[in-house]
Structures are given as C-alpha cells and as structure tokens.
Design a protein around this motif. Structure first.
Motif, PDB file in Angstrom:
ATOM      1  N   ASP A 349     -29.375  -2.612   0.742  1.00 38.71           N
ATOM      2  CA  ASP A 349     -29.053  -3.447   1.912  1.00 38.71           C
ATOM      3  C   ASP A 349     -27.727  -2.983   2.511  1.00 38.71           C
ATOM      4  O   ASP A 349     -26.688  -3.611   2.313  1.00 38.71           O
ATOM      5  CB  ASP A 349     -28.966  -4.914   1.488  1.00 38.71           C
ATOM      6  CG  ASP A 349     -28.802  -5.856   2.669  1.00 38.71           C
ATOM      7  OD1 ASP A 349     -28.855  -5.372   3.823  1.00 38.71           O
ATOM      8  OD2 ASP A 349     -28.610  -7.066   2.440  1.00 38.71           O
ATOM      9  N   PRO A 350     -27.731  -1.884   3.240  1.00 39.07           N
ATOM     10  CA  PRO A 350     -26.480  -1.337   3.780  1.00 39.07           C
ATOM     11  C   PRO A 350     -25.763  -2.284   4.739  1.00 39.07           C
ATOM     12  O   PRO A 350     -24.542  -2.212   4.874  1.00 39.07           O
ATOM     13  CB  PRO A 350     -26.922  -0.047   4.478  1.00 39.07           C
ATOM     14  CG  PRO A 350     -28.391  -0.185   4.697  1.00 39.07           C
ATOM     15  CD  PRO A 350     -28.892  -1.041   3.581  1.00 39.07           C
ATOM     16  N   GLU A 351     -26.490  -3.197   5.384  1.00 38.42           N
ATOM     17  CA  GLU A 351     -25.862  -4.093   6.347  1.00 38.42           C
ATOM     18  C   GLU A 351     -24.911  -5.083   5.673  1.00 38.42           C
ATOM     19  O   GLU A 351     -23.883  -5.450   6.235  1.00 38.42           O
ATOM     20  CB  GLU A 351     -26.935  -4.846   7.140  1.00 38.42           C
ATOM     21  CG  GLU A 351     -27.712  -3.956   8.106  1.00 38.42           C
ATOM     22  CD  GLU A 351     -28.658  -4.758   8.970  1.00 38.42           C
ATOM     23  OE1 GLU A 351     -28.572  -6.006   8.949  1.00 38.42           O
ATOM     24  OE2 GLU A 351     -29.482  -4.143   9.660  1.00 38.42           O
ATOM     25  N   SER A 352     -25.262  -5.538   4.478  1.00 42.68           N
ATOM     26  CA  SER A 352     -24.416  -6.513   3.785  1.00 42.68           C
ATOM     27  C   SER A 352     -23.497  -5.858   2.753  1.00 42.68           C
ATOM     28  O   SER A 352     -22.815  -6.551   1.997  1.00 42.68           O
ATOM     29  CB  SER A 352     -25.291  -7.557   3.076  1.00 42.68           C
ATOM     30  OG  SER A 352     -26.047  -6.945   2.025  1.00 42.68           O
ATOM     31  N   TYR A 353     -23.465  -4.523   2.764  1.00 42.24           N
ATOM     32  CA  TYR A 353     -22.759  -3.816   1.700  1.00 42.24           C
ATOM     33  C   TYR A 353     -21.254  -4.052   1.707  1.00 42.24           C
ATOM     34  O   TYR A 353     -20.643  -4.198   0.649  1.00 42.24           O
ATOM     35  CB  TYR A 353     -23.033  -2.312   1.789  1.00 42.24           C
ATOM     36  CG  TYR A 353     -22.148  -1.530   0.849  1.00 42.24           C
ATOM     37  CD1 TYR A 353     -22.358  -1.574  -0.526  1.00 42.24           C
ATOM     38  CD2 TYR A 353     -21.051  -0.810   1.325  1.00 42.24           C
ATOM     39  CE1 TYR A 353     -21.527  -0.904  -1.403  1.00 42.24           C
ATOM     40  CE2 TYR A 353     -20.215  -0.136   0.461  1.00 42.24           C
ATOM     41  CZ  TYR A 353     -20.452  -0.186  -0.905  1.00 42.24           C
ATOM     42  OH  TYR A 353     -19.625   0.455  -1.759  1.00 42.24           O
ATOM     43  N   LYS A 355     -19.214  -6.520   2.377  1.00 42.64           N
ATOM     44  CA  LYS A 355     -18.760  -7.722   1.677  1.00 42.64           C
ATOM     45  C   LYS A 355     -18.966  -7.586   0.173  1.00 42.64           C
ATOM     46  O   LYS A 355     -18.103  -7.965  -0.625  1.00 42.64           O
ATOM     47  CB  LYS A 355     -19.506  -8.944   2.204  1.00 42.64           C
ATOM     48  CG  LYS A 355     -19.055 -10.253   1.601  1.00 42.64           C
ATOM     49  CD  LYS A 355     -19.802 -11.425   2.220  1.00 42.64           C
ATOM     50  CE  LYS A 355     -19.348 -12.749   1.615  1.00 42.64           C
ATOM     51  NZ  LYS A 355     -20.084 -13.899   2.218  1.00 42.64           N
TER      52      LYS A 355
END
Length: 370
Positions: A349-353, A355
């Motif tokens: 999940d690169p988008e939430s990485y 955080k």
C-alpha cells in the motif's frame, strides 16, 4: 637554511597541532561519538609526535636518507589529511540527524553480528551511500536518517568494511575463484579459436573483476545475507534513482542487471527463492520500461557460473564469521524487522506508506536509544 624536507615537516607539525586542538575543542553527547573523537585525537597526536622525532633525528639532513624520511612524511600527511578532510569534518558538524544515523548503524551492527566496532555515520553525503573503511566512517544523504527504504544499503557498506578488515579471509580467496574462471575462459576461447578481439574482451573483464567489481558483488552478497529480500527491492529502487544503463558496467561498479542476478542467487541460498521470483518479475518490468537489452558477449563479463560460486563462497564465509542470516520476524533484530516490514508495507500500500514508515522508525529509534 632549512631543507625542503625540514620545511615540510614543520608545516605538518602545525597541521597536526591544529587537528589535535580542534578535536579537543569538540564536545560530544554520545558514547560512540566520544570514543571516535578520542581515537582520532590519539592518531593525530601520534602523528605529531612521530614528526617531532623525525625533526630531532640527526640524520634528517643527510641526503643519503632523505628519500626514506620523505616517504615517512608522505604516510603521515596522508593520515592527517584523512583525519582533517573526513573525521574532523564529520565531528565538527555532527548533529541530531548524524546521531540518529549512527544509532541505527550501531544497532544494525549489534544485531547482525558485525565483529568490529560500529563505524560513525554522517548524513552529509552528496554521493548516495559510501564509506572510508580505514577511518570507520559511513556517509549517507542528509534526508536518509528519517527514512527506511534505503537502509538496506547500510548493510552493503558494512560489507565493504568486512572486506577491508578481512581481506585475507574474504577477498583473496574470492579473487582466486575469479582468476580460475577467467583463466579457464581464455583456455576455452583459444581452443575454440575465438577472435583476438574476444580474447582481449575477456582480459578486460578479468581486469575489472580484479578491481572494483569483486568488492561490489561481494558487498551485495553480504548485504543480502544480512537483510534478505529488502536488499533486492532496494536494489531496484537504487537502479532507478541513480540512473545509468542497466546492462552497462563502469570501472567502479558492475552492471546493475548482473548485480540483481547475484542478489537473487543469494536469496535462493538463504531460503527466499519465492521472493526472489517476485523481485525478478519487478526487475524484468524495469528492463522493459528502460527498453534496454544486454550487449553482445554480456556473458563474458558476468558468467552465471562465477556468480553462483561466489554466492556460495560468501554465504559460507558469512556463516563462518558468525554473521546473522536474515530470517523474517527473528527475535533481537528490530532494525532488520522494521526494514522488512516497511518494504512489505510499501509494496502492499504505497499510498499509506509514509505514515507507517514514520511510526515504525520512531518506535525503533526509541527502542535502540533506551
């Protein structure tokens, strides 16, 4: 009138004095930094005292011995230059980012079974990650202490330290493996009546292996043994971020594609063949995106048989030295586990990485500083 050598030695004395005084004036807050400063101060003081003994020597002005004294001068000034240009530079500018980087490197050394004192790390590099092994220094770019995905390259740099300190055990036997492969290649080429140009190409590649290529491959293999699949994923990232042609080596580094092959071989050796296949799939995507193909006689530069034998050799030597092979979720390896978890999260999940990385890094830094 003083001779040139006498003038040079007095100049070196002043430089040594300045270095010692500068080191004495530095205040440190960490045990590793203080120990490193004290070590550099001892070296600079010993250099200064050695120069003083040379100047007192009654034979210093005898032209029959001038060459010997000049060689001593050159060795001493080289040491002083490295202390001033690197060690003193790092210590005078050492800040919180450097301390965090050093804490991470120290933790990596402890949990990896690295058999020597951990090097100091400075986040002032403009050339990605690099080392000065004889000065126990690692350099990384200024933002990297706050990120995780590039940390596998620290394990590569530790490989360079091991190769420097254990040259007889690691480099010399590996070089014999390289020599044997290329000598056999030349024999086969002559038997099969290869063109002179092909035989010259073999010798050229052999020369590159005897230079920097072996050290780079060996450091990759050691790093893969220590940190596992994360180094394979990191290698793809580095190959894209630093540019360059994937199948073209340079004097200082072999081709990225060949390095990816060797990393994959080590992953298979340590039980991660399934992950190796996933990494290879991503690497193939990169090759397609770059629209590159291997040049002719690419196999002469990077024979699979040679890479495989070197992989087996370094896997065995890593075990013999007592280095800790990467295992998913192993106890007592918080940094290695963090690196593995971060790379897994990034690919999932690169988008939430971002955080996730921040929370993981802060937790581990707090743990290793406790």
């Amino acid at each position: 009138m003083a001779t040139l050598l006498n003038e040079l030695l007095h100049d070196a004395t002043q430089r040594a004095d300045d270095i010692v005084n500068s080191l004495e004036a530095i205040t440190t807050s960490g045990a590793e930094v203080e120990a490193y400063r004290d070590k550099m101060k001892r070296l600079a003081t010993q250099a200064r005292d050695f120069i003083a003994r040379l100047l007192r020597d009654p034979d210093i002005d005898d032209p029959n011995y001038a060459g010997n004294y000049f060689r001593d001068y050159c060795h001493i000034t080289r040491l002083l230059r490295e202390i001033e240009y690197f060690s003193l530079l790092v210590l005078k500018r050492f800040n919180e980012s450097d301390q965090r980087a050093t804490d991470l490197v120290s933790a990596i050394c402890r949990e990896s079974g690295y058999p020597y004192p951990a090097p100091l790390c400075s986040a002032i590099s403009s050339q990605y990650f690099w080392t000065i092994p004889d000065m126990d220094l690692v350099f990384m770019p200024c933002l990297e202490p706050d990120h995780v995905l590039s940390l596998p390259d620290i394990y590569h740099e530790l490989g360079h330290f091991l190769l420097f300190r254990d040259e007889k055990r690691l480099v010399q036997p590996a070089q014999l493996i390289v020599d044997r492969h290329y000598e056999k290649m030349v024999e086969n080429g002559k038997r099969l009546n290869w063109a002179d140009a092909s035989l010259e190409l073999v010798e050229q590649y052999h020369h590159s292996w005897r230079g920097a290529w072996l050290l780079e491959f060996a450091s990759d293999l050691i790093a893969t043994y220590l940190i596992g699949p994360s180094f394979g994923w990191c290698n793809i990232r580095v190959a894209t971020n630093l540019g360059g042609e994937l199948f073209l080596g340079t004097d200082s580094h072999p081709a990225d594609d060949a390095r990816a092959t060797a990393i994959g071989m080590m992953l298979t050796e340590i039980g991660f063949d399934e992950t190796r296949q996933s990494i290879q799939k991503r690497w193939s995507e990169l090759v397609s995106l770059a629209m590159e193909t291997p040049p002719s006689r690419y196999d002469l530069a990077y024979p699979n048989e040679l890479l495989r034998e070197l992989t087996q050799f370094f896997r065995q030597e890593c075990e013999n030295i007592g280095l800790s092979r990467f295992e998913t979720g192993a106890d007592g390896r918080p940094v290695a586990n963090m690196v593995h978890d971060c790379w897994t999260q990034f690919r999932t999940d690169p988008e939430s990485y971002v955080k996730f990385e921040r929370s993981q890094l802060e937790e581990v830094v707090s743990t290793i500083r406790a």
